[in-house]
Design a protein around this motif. Structure first.
Motif, PDB file in Angstrom:
ATOM      1  N   PRO A 198      41.108   6.290  45.734  1.00  0.00           N
ATOM      2  CA  PRO A 198      42.452   6.674  45.030  1.00  0.00           C
ATOM      3  C   PRO A 198      42.701   5.543  44.165  1.00  0.00           C
ATOM      4  O   PRO A 198      42.554   4.382  44.270  1.00  0.00           O
ATOM      5  CB  PRO A 198      43.259   6.556  46.318  1.00  0.00           C
ATOM      6  N   LEU A 199      43.507   5.922  43.320  1.00  0.00           N
ATOM      7  CA  LEU A 199      44.396   4.694  42.269  1.00  0.00           C
ATOM      8  C   LEU A 199      45.420   4.080  43.150  1.00  0.00           C
ATOM      9  O   LEU A 199      46.127   4.747  43.600  1.00  0.00           O
ATOM     10  CB  LEU A 199      44.879   5.495  40.953  1.00  0.00           C
ATOM     11  N   THR A 200      45.328   2.712  42.991  1.00  0.00           N
ATOM     12  CA  THR A 200      46.206   1.849  43.610  1.00  0.00           C
ATOM     13  C   THR A 200      46.133   0.718  42.643  1.00  0.00           C
ATOM     14  O   THR A 200      45.290   0.341  42.086  1.00  0.00           O
ATOM     15  CB  THR A 200      46.007   1.467  45.105  1.00  0.00           C
ATOM     16  N   ILE A 201      47.427   0.019  42.854  1.00  0.00           N
ATOM     17  CA  ILE A 201      47.777  -1.318  42.141  1.00  0.00           C
ATOM     18  C   ILE A 201      46.933  -2.613  42.732  1.00  0.00           C
ATOM     19  O   ILE A 201      46.446  -2.195  43.937  1.00  0.00           O
ATOM     20  CB  ILE A 201      49.073  -1.473  42.157  1.00  0.00           C
ATOM     21  N   THR A 202      46.563  -3.532  41.998  1.00  0.00           N
ATOM     22  CA  THR A 202      45.977  -4.832  42.644  1.00  0.00           C
ATOM     23  C   THR A 202      46.745  -5.103  43.985  1.00  0.00           C
ATOM     24  O   THR A 202      47.835  -5.338  43.818  1.00  0.00           O
ATOM     25  CB  THR A 202      45.922  -5.828  41.667  1.00  0.00           C
ATOM     26  N   VAL A 213      41.090   7.554  35.715  1.00  0.00           N
ATOM     27  CA  VAL A 213      40.981   9.052  35.820  1.00  0.00           C
ATOM     28  C   VAL A 213      39.863   9.453  35.302  1.00  0.00           C
ATOM     29  O   VAL A 213      38.869  10.507  35.824  1.00  0.00           O
ATOM     30  CB  VAL A 213      42.099   9.540  35.406  1.00  0.00           C
ATOM     31  N   ARG A 214      39.500   8.919  34.125  1.00  0.00           N
ATOM     32  CA  ARG A 214      38.471   9.409  33.406  1.00  0.00           C
ATOM     33  C   ARG A 214      36.953   9.224  33.985  1.00  0.00           C
ATOM     34  O   ARG A 214      36.025  10.046  34.103  1.00  0.00           O
ATOM     35  CB  ARG A 214      38.437   8.788  31.935  1.00  0.00           C
ATOM     36  N   TRP A 215      36.844   7.806  34.582  1.00  0.00           N
ATOM     37  CA  TRP A 215      35.688   7.458  35.414  1.00  0.00           C
ATOM     38  C   TRP A 215      35.512   8.394  36.415  1.00  0.00           C
ATOM     39  O   TRP A 215      34.513   8.689  36.606  1.00  0.00           O
ATOM     40  CB  TRP A 215      35.811   5.866  35.704  1.00  0.00           C
ATOM     41  N   LEU A 216      36.508   8.538  37.280  1.00  0.00           N
ATOM     42  CA  LEU A 216      36.305   9.339  38.367  1.00  0.00           C
ATOM     43  C   LEU A 216      35.916  10.903  38.137  1.00  0.00           C
ATOM     44  O   LEU A 216      35.087  11.421  38.831  1.00  0.00           O
ATOM     45  CB  LEU A 216      37.891   9.414  39.236  1.00  0.00           C
ATOM     46  N   CYS A 217      36.528  11.354  37.127  1.00  0.00           N
ATOM     47  CA  CYS A 217      36.033  12.748  36.544  1.00  0.00           C
ATOM     48  C   CYS A 217      34.617  12.719  36.224  1.00  0.00           C
ATOM     49  O   CYS A 217      33.943  13.503  36.564  1.00  0.00           O
ATOM     50  CB  CYS A 217      36.687  13.251  35.573  1.00  0.00           C
ATOM     51  N   LYS A 218      34.215  11.570  35.647  1.00  0.00           N
ATOM     52  CA  LYS A 218      32.895  11.598  35.405  1.00  0.00           C
ATOM     53  C   LYS A 218      31.889  11.532  36.479  1.00  0.00           C
ATOM     54  O   LYS A 218      30.735  12.107  36.307  1.00  0.00           O
ATOM     55  CB  LYS A 218      32.655  10.093  34.608  1.00  0.00           C
ATOM     56  N   GLN A 219      32.454  10.819  37.507  1.00  0.00           N
ATOM     57  CA  GLN A 219      31.508  10.734  38.664  1.00  0.00           C
ATOM     58  C   GLN A 219      31.616  12.187  39.388  1.00  0.00           C
ATOM     59  O   GLN A 219      30.717  12.329  40.474  1.00  0.00           O
ATOM     60  CB  GLN A 219      32.008   9.717  39.624  1.00  0.00           C
ATOM     61  N   GLY A 220      32.374  12.935  39.293  1.00  0.00           N
ATOM     62  CA  GLY A 220      32.276  14.243  39.905  1.00  0.00           C
ATOM     63  C   GLY A 220      33.448  14.653  40.994  1.00  0.00           C
ATOM     64  O   GLY A 220      33.037  15.470  41.743  1.00  0.00           O
ATOM     65  N   VAL A 221      34.430  14.069  41.070  1.00  0.00           N
ATOM     66  CA  VAL A 221      35.561  14.139  41.780  1.00  0.00           C
ATOM     67  C   VAL A 221      36.241  15.445  41.817  1.00  0.00           C
ATOM     68  O   VAL A 221      36.129  16.167  40.689  1.00  0.00           O
ATOM     69  CB  VAL A 221      36.525  13.040  41.941  1.00  0.00           C
ATOM     70  N   ASP A 222      36.808  16.077  42.917  1.00  0.00           N
ATOM     71  CA  ASP A 222      37.469  17.252  42.810  1.00  0.00           C
ATOM     72  C   ASP A 222      38.883  17.112  42.490  1.00  0.00           C
ATOM     73  O   ASP A 222      39.348  18.263  41.885  1.00  0.00           O
ATOM     74  CB  ASP A 222      37.276  17.963  44.080  1.00  0.00           C
ATOM     75  N   TYR A 223      39.653  16.295  42.733  1.00  0.00           N
ATOM     76  CA  TYR A 223      40.887  16.060  42.221  1.00  0.00           C
ATOM     77  C   TYR A 223      41.336  14.485  42.207  1.00  0.00           C
ATOM     78  O   TYR A 223      40.272  13.411  42.328  1.00  0.00           O
ATOM     79  CB  TYR A 223      41.924  16.374  43.265  1.00  0.00           C
ATOM     80  N   ILE A 224      42.315  14.126  41.684  1.00  0.00           N
ATOM     81  CA  ILE A 224      42.654  12.766  41.552  1.00  0.00           C
ATOM     82  C   ILE A 224      43.935  12.236  42.467  1.00  0.00           C
ATOM     83  O   ILE A 224      44.896  13.199  42.818  1.00  0.00           O
ATOM     84  CB  ILE A 224      43.467  12.495  40.193  1.00  0.00           C
ATOM     85  N   LYS A 225      43.721  11.188  43.291  1.00  0.00           N
ATOM     86  CA  LYS A 225      44.559  10.673  44.405  1.00  0.00           C
ATOM     87  C   LYS A 225      45.379   9.393  43.950  1.00  0.00           C
ATOM     88  O   LYS A 225      44.567   8.435  43.513  1.00  0.00           O
ATOM     89  CB  LYS A 225      43.908  10.641  45.570  1.00  0.00           C
ATOM     90  N   VAL A 226      46.632   9.368  43.907  1.00  0.00           N
ATOM     91  CA  VAL A 226      47.287   8.371  43.395  1.00  0.00           C
ATOM     92  C   VAL A 226      48.241   7.781  44.780  1.00  0.00           C
ATOM     93  O   VAL A 226      48.958   8.550  45.124  1.00  0.00           O
ATOM     94  CB  VAL A 226      48.195   8.724  42.222  1.00  0.00           C
ATOM     95  N   MET A 227      47.868   6.316  44.810  1.00  0.00           N
ATOM     96  CA  MET A 227      49.147   5.908  45.756  1.00  0.00           C
ATOM     97  C   MET A 227      50.304   5.407  44.892  1.00  0.00           C
ATOM     98  O   MET A 227      50.491   4.339  44.366  1.00  0.00           O
ATOM     99  CB  MET A 227      48.250   4.595  46.098  1.00  0.00           C
ATOM    100  N   VAL A 228      51.274   6.572  44.787  1.00  0.00           N
ATOM    101  CA  VAL A 228      52.438   6.438  44.146  1.00  0.00           C
ATOM    102  C   VAL A 228      53.356   5.111  44.996  1.00  0.00           C
ATOM    103  O   VAL A 228      53.973   4.615  44.199  1.00  0.00           O
ATOM    104  CB  VAL A 228      53.152   7.780  43.906  1.00  0.00           C
TER     105      VAL A 228
END
Length: 408
Positions: free
Chosen positions: A146-150, A171-186
């Motif tokens: 998941p995307l999160t801050i430092t 996001v671009r890197w995750l899509c390149k790896q082949g993930v199904d969706y994007i998760k963000v720790m808002v």
């Protein structure tokens, strides 16, 4: 034998966006891992007599689609101190742990899981291994890391990004790896040392950029949101699914109906992700020692806010948050029972949120979520009617995944 025939006199179909029980004798014919026909038993009389198909007689049991656990963490250990394993395990040990957890889910009748944040990216290896038929396991819908801050929530998963530019690149890197969706720790979270569920981790323009990049690449976006402000930001940014959705503020619960109405209007689904930690005593369930005092109130608040969202028409789908503290991978039935008993949801709606509705929200309804011709032969049989009690889903007698019987 390639063809399989499942006989049943209690079929809970979950087809056509409805949950319906049929008590007539029927057969489900399976070939090459898919359902090719569902008919009354008379139609299959010759096949039964001439042994044209391997027959599984599930008459007297309740047959329904394989379940979908829409929120878990396969790389977490479910122990009383999961952070010990998260920080201490090697990548190889983590992969073995995920394989074990996936097997537990499958044997409990869960044939598809949505992993909501993994440590590292080896989960993609497990997903690929299962899809190739190298091992039995549930289909895995995964966001990878998941995307999160430092230093933010779940920073131990390995993907920290702070600026708008870094988030878009991630996001671009995750899509390149082949993930199904994007998760963000808002928002921040409860189990990460140094984090807090009231912290709002990303500004609005960053969230909007993440959504735009993901949607342009055909990926849905899911947001971990506890604070009311984080919910507001995710809704305005166009997130597809909100996880937890707790409506927290410094003063306590801060449920806002206008925000919920906007979620309904936009078709944003919610996965409350409540597992056994919400029915255990706070001292056993609180993710960290300094959270014990707040956990008891938080448990009850989550039930109330989810009930109000449900009554307002929000799409509610089911997830266990398995992998977190004392929340195990074979206890989906406890989550579904809580959704009925603690959140006031109708049993049919709860079961929908674990089958066809979950599949629709995840974008996999073309092959999962219901027993229909052309879909994967993912199903289970239980001894008692789940529409009498969701706890009956804990008594699994038979599981089939892609047309192959699972050894329980």
């Amino acid at each position: 034998m390639d063809k399989k025939l499942i006989l049943t006199d209690h079929l809970i179909s979950c087809a056509g966006e409805q949950v319906q029980e049929s008590q007539k004798e029927q057969g489900i014919l399976v070939q090459a891992g898919k359902i090719i026909r569902i008919e009354g038993l008379d139609f299959f009389a010759d096949r039964i007599g001439e042994k044209e198909a391997e027959v599984f007689d599930m008459r007297g049991y309740y047959v329904l689609p394989g379940l979908i656990d829409g929120h878990l963490h396969l790389s977490f250990s479910s122990s009383s101190q999961p952070l010990n394993e998260i920080y201490g395990d090697s990548e190889e040990t983590c992969l073995l742990r995920m394989a074990q957890a996936a097997g537990m889910e499958l044997r409990s009748g869960v044939t598809t899981v949505r992993d909501s944040g993994a440590r590292g990216m080896s989960i993609l290896k497990l997903k690929d291994f299962i899809e190739k038929g190298e091992m039995q396991g549930p289909d895995i819908i995964t966001a990878g890391m998941p995307l999160t801050i430092t230093g933010g929530h779940c920073n131990f998963c390995g993907l920290e990004c702070d600026s708008r530019e870094d988030a878009v690149k991630a996001v671009r890197w995750l899509c390149k790896q082949g993930v199904d969706y994007i998760k963000v720790m808002v928002s921040g979270g409860n189990m990460t040392p140094g984090s807090d569920s009231l912290i709002d981790q990303y500004p609005q323009d960053t969230l909007e950029a993440i959504v735009a990049e993901a949607h342009a690449r055909g990926k849905k976006v899911s947001g971990h949101v506890h604070s009311t402000e984080s919910i507001r930001r995710a809704v305005r940014a166009g997130f597809d699914v909100l996880d937890h959705c707790s409506f927290k503020s410094l003063e306590g619960e801060d449920y806002q109906q206008a925000l919920v109405d906007e979620m309904v209007k936009k078709g944003i689904a919610v996965n409350p992700a409540v597992g056994k930690a919400y029915i255990l005593p706070p001292e056993e369930a609180a993710p960290l020692p300094d959270k014990i005092a707040m956990w008891g109130e938080f448990q009850q608040s989550r039930f109330g806010t989810t009930r109000r969202m449900y009554e307002s028409g929000v799409q509610i789908v089911a997830g266990t948050d398995a992998g977190c503290k004392n929340t195990h991978f074979d206890e989906f039935y406890l989550t579904l029972d809580m959704m009925c008993g603690k959140m006031g949801m109708k049993k049919e709606d709860v079961l929908a949120g674990a089958t066809w509705k979950a599949a629709k929200v995840l974008g996999i309804s073309s092959w999962a979520g219901s027993l229909e011709t052309g879909k994967q032969a993912d199903l289970l049989a239980v001894r008692k009617n789940p529409l009498d009690s969701m706890l009956n889903l804990g008594e699994v007698a038979f599981v089939m995944k892609r047309g192959e019987r699972v050894c329980l």
